[in-house]
Design an enzyme around this catalytic site. Structure first.
Site, short mmCIF file in Angstrom:
data_model
loop_
_atom_site.label_atom_id
_atom_site.label_comp_id
_atom_site.label_asym_id
_atom_site.label_seq_id
_atom_site.Cartn_x
_atom_site.Cartn_y
_atom_site.Cartn_z
N GLY A 65 0.83 -1.21 0.00
CA GLY A 65 0.00 0.00 0.00
C GLY A 65 0.86 1.26 0.00
O GLY A 65 1.91 1.29 0.64
N ARG A 69 19.37 10.60 -3.58
CA ARG A 69 20.39 11.65 -3.38
C ARG A 69 21.56 11.16 -2.55
O ARG A 69 22.71 11.55 -2.79
CB ARG A 69 19.73 12.90 -2.80
CG ARG A 69 18.83 13.54 -3.85
CD ARG A 69 18.38 14.92 -3.55
NE ARG A 69 17.70 15.47 -4.73
CZ ARG A 69 16.97 16.57 -4.75
NH1 ARG A 69 16.82 17.27 -3.65
NH2 ARG A 69 16.41 16.98 -5.87
N ARG A 75 0.84 -5.08 -6.14
CA ARG A 75 0.90 -6.36 -5.40
C ARG A 75 1.22 -7.40 -6.47
O ARG A 75 0.55 -7.47 -7.49
CB ARG A 75 -0.42 -6.63 -4.71
CG ARG A 75 -0.86 -5.39 -3.89
CD ARG A 75 -1.53 -5.72 -2.60
NE ARG A 75 -2.11 -4.52 -2.00
CZ ARG A 75 -1.74 -4.01 -0.83
NH1 ARG A 75 -0.78 -4.56 -0.12
NH2 ARG A 75 -2.33 -2.94 -0.34
N ASP A 107 4.83 -5.28 5.74
CA ASP A 107 5.40 -6.58 6.10
C ASP A 107 5.41 -7.57 4.93
O ASP A 107 6.30 -8.41 4.85
CB ASP A 107 4.74 -7.17 7.35
CG ASP A 107 3.29 -7.50 7.15
OD1 ASP A 107 2.67 -6.95 6.21
OD2 ASP A 107 2.76 -8.32 7.91
N THR A 136 4.22 2.34 5.70
CA THR A 136 2.81 1.93 5.78
C THR A 136 2.13 2.83 6.80
O THR A 136 2.72 3.15 7.83
CB THR A 136 2.66 0.45 6.18
OG1 THR A 136 1.30 0.19 6.53
CG2 THR A 136 3.53 0.06 7.36
N ASP A 159 -0.17 2.10 8.77
CA ASP A 159 -0.72 1.38 9.94
C ASP A 159 0.17 1.36 11.17
O ASP A 159 -0.29 1.03 12.26
CB ASP A 159 -1.02 -0.08 9.56
CG ASP A 159 -2.21 -0.18 8.63
OD1 ASP A 159 -3.03 0.77 8.62
OD2 ASP A 159 -2.33 -1.20 7.92
N ASP A 218 2.34 -0.81 11.97
CA ASP A 218 2.19 -2.16 12.52
C ASP A 218 3.44 -3.02 12.35
O ASP A 218 3.35 -4.24 12.33
CB ASP A 218 0.99 -2.85 11.85
CG ASP A 218 1.15 -2.94 10.33
OD1 ASP A 218 2.09 -2.32 9.79
OD2 ASP A 218 0.34 -3.62 9.69
N ARG A 246 -6.37 -2.67 10.31
CA ARG A 246 -6.96 -4.02 10.40
C ARG A 246 -6.45 -4.76 11.62
O ARG A 246 -7.20 -5.41 12.33
CB ARG A 246 -6.60 -4.83 9.14
CG ARG A 246 -7.52 -4.55 7.96
CD ARG A 246 -7.29 -5.56 6.87
NE ARG A 246 -5.91 -5.55 6.42
CZ ARG A 246 -5.44 -4.85 5.38
NH1 ARG A 246 -6.28 -4.14 4.68
NH2 ARG A 246 -4.18 -4.89 5.04
N GLN A 289 -7.46 8.49 3.99
CA GLN A 289 -6.40 8.44 5.02
C GLN A 289 -5.03 8.13 4.44
O GLN A 289 -4.01 8.31 5.08
CB GLN A 289 -6.74 7.37 6.06
CG GLN A 289 -7.97 7.68 6.86
CD GLN A 289 -8.52 6.45 7.57
OE1 GLN A 289 -8.15 6.17 8.69
NE2 GLN A 289 -9.42 5.74 6.92
P1 ATP Z 1 0.74 -2.90 3.39
O1 ATP Z 1 1.13 -3.06 4.83
O2 ATP Z 1 0.47 -1.50 3.03
O3 ATP Z 1 -0.34 -3.87 2.94
P2 ATP Z 1 2.67 -4.72 2.33
O4 ATP Z 1 4.08 -4.56 1.92
O5 ATP Z 1 2.41 -5.61 3.52
O6 ATP Z 1 2.05 -3.29 2.52
P3 ATP Z 1 1.59 -6.76 0.55
O7 ATP Z 1 0.68 -6.67 -0.62
O8 ATP Z 1 1.26 -7.70 1.64
O9 ATP Z 1 1.82 -5.27 1.08
O10 ATP Z 1 3.05 -7.19 -0.01
C1 ATP Z 1 3.64 -6.50 -1.09
C2 ATP Z 1 4.25 -7.47 -2.05
O11 ATP Z 1 5.28 -8.21 -1.40
C3 ATP Z 1 3.31 -8.56 -2.58
O12 ATP Z 1 2.47 -8.11 -3.61
C4 ATP Z 1 4.28 -9.60 -3.05
O13 ATP Z 1 4.80 -9.29 -4.32
C5 ATP Z 1 5.40 -9.48 -2.01
N1 ATP Z 1 5.20 -10.55 -1.01
C6 ATP Z 1 4.34 -10.57 0.02
N2 ATP Z 1 4.39 -11.73 0.69
C7 ATP Z 1 5.31 -12.48 0.04
C8 ATP Z 1 5.82 -13.81 0.22
N3 ATP Z 1 5.37 -14.62 1.19
N4 ATP Z 1 6.79 -14.24 -0.63
C9 ATP Z 1 7.25 -13.44 -1.61
N5 ATP Z 1 6.79 -12.21 -1.85
C10 ATP Z 1 5.84 -11.72 -1.04
#
Ligand code: ATP
Length: 327
Positions: free
Chosen positions: A14, A28, A75, A106, A129, A131, A133, A175, A258
């Site tokens: 996100g 930079r 994603r 994460d 992020t 959140d 979190d 969440r 947000q």
């Molecule tokens: P947010 O907290 O805003 O959701 P995020 O980084 O947790 O951000 P995700 O969509 O969960 O968002 O993960 C981003 C990308 O990381 C995924 O689309 C995927 O390409 C990669 N990713 C997530 N989990 C895995 C995994 N278990 N193995 C390999 N790649 C992963």
């Protein structure tokens, strides 16, 4: 040490305010250190598609104040597979990228963890992020801005709530984490705050609202984090209304507003510090680390430790403050 010549930077998951300020800092700092920088569009998807762009100091002009991410985000399901990661590696190698800075949540960290175990490209991760979190940092990029956006909304809703004597349920993002709800709730003077980490029984809430009415409060605002166990603000409002049909209840779901907007000064400075630290440490030979803020110090946490730990960022004091301030 310091054999890295071309740093790839990307945003993933996100979007969050401050990501652009962080890209700017990475670019930079790398340029300052005499390194090449390659922007990777659309996160891990861009590694698979080969959507790379060479960046310089001017590529990141006039973006520190902008929300979203100029490198876009996505994603990517294919990156979850060994075949997908193999393809990403081939593309990065062909482009000459020999170090990575990942900015995301994460999921992004998990992807970086898999990739850096399998391949020899060093990786530093930056928590981006709204959140807040993630383990290893008191604050994630975007959280401060998102909280301020929520406070602004609460203040506006308070005006109408006070004018009509209404009871408002405001649903905010989170969440699994109640950080935005608790902090914005305290700052916005909420009468009650419902969090994913701490179950609030509807009876308990009704009791609290009855006391608020008894104290002749002219308006009442309940903040509901989207991950609250009662099923969101509409559900909570419906169940409260069943008890108090005389109450003029309204629900406001703040949703995606947000996520956007110009980053606060806090997020801009944090992004600059984190981006700078990620590049400096990468060039000093560090890999598989997350960059974080503890107190006012930038620290590193091993990626594995960051992924295997959950941090409870809501102190008991803060929970009590939220209650005392609502009496
Ligand atoms: P947010 O907290 O805003 O959701 P995020 O980084 O947790 O951000 P995700 O969509 O969960 O968002 O993960 C981003 C990308 O990381 C995924 O689309 C995927 O390409 C990669 N990713 C997530 N989990 C895995 C995994 N278990 N193995 C390999 N790649 C992963």
């Amino acid at each position: 040490m310091n054999t890295i010549s071309n740093i790839g930077v990307f945003t993933s998951g996100g979007d969050a305010p401050g990501m652009n300020a962080c890209i700017r800092a990475v670019v930079r700092t790398a340029v300052y250190e005499g390194k090449k920088v390659t922007g990777i569009y659309h996160g891990y998807q861009g590694m698979l598609d080969g959507t790379f762009v060479e960046m310089n100091s001017r590529s990141v002009s006039n973006i520190i104040q902008k929300g979203g991410t100029i490198l876009k985000t996505a994603r990517c399901i294919e990156f979850r597979t060994p075949e997908g990661r193999a393809k990403a590696y081939e593309n990065l190698k062909a482009q000459g990228i020999d170090g990575l800075v990942a900015i995301g949540g994460d999921g992004t960290f998990t992807g970086a963890d898999f990739f850096s175990r399998e391949y020899d490209i060093p990786v530093m991760c930056i928590p981006g992020t709204i959140d807040n979190d993630l383990y290893g940092s008191d604050y994630t990029l975007g959280y401060d801005t998102a909280t301020n956006t929520v406070i602004d909304a609460i203040d506006k809703i308070r005006d109408t709530a006070a004018s009509h004597g209404r009871l408002f349920f405001i649903e905010v993002m989170g969440r699994d984490s109640g950080c935005i709800a608790l902090n914005a709730g305290i700052a916005g003077g909420a009468e009650a705050i419902m969090l994913p980490e701490k179950e609030t029984a509807i009876d308990e809430l009704i009791d609290l609202l009855e006391r608020a009415a008894f104290k002749q409060k002219t308006s009442t605002i309940v903040i509901v984090a989207e991950g609250d166990k009662n099923g969101g603000a509409y559900n909570v409002a419906k169940r409260v209304k069943e008890k108090f049909d005389y109450y003029d209840t309204k629900v406001s779901i703040l949703g995606h507003l947000q996520r956007g907007g110009s980053p606060s000064s806090f997020d801009r400075v944090l992004a600059s510090r984190m981006g700078y630290a990620a590049v400096k440490h990468l060039l000093q030979g560090k890999t598989r680390m997350t960059v974080g803020l503890r107190g006012n110090e930038i620290i590193l946490t091993p990626l594995e430790e960051a992924l295997n730990n959950k941090e409870f960022k809501l102190s008991n004091d803060m929970l009590e403050i939220s209650q005392i301030m609502a009496i």
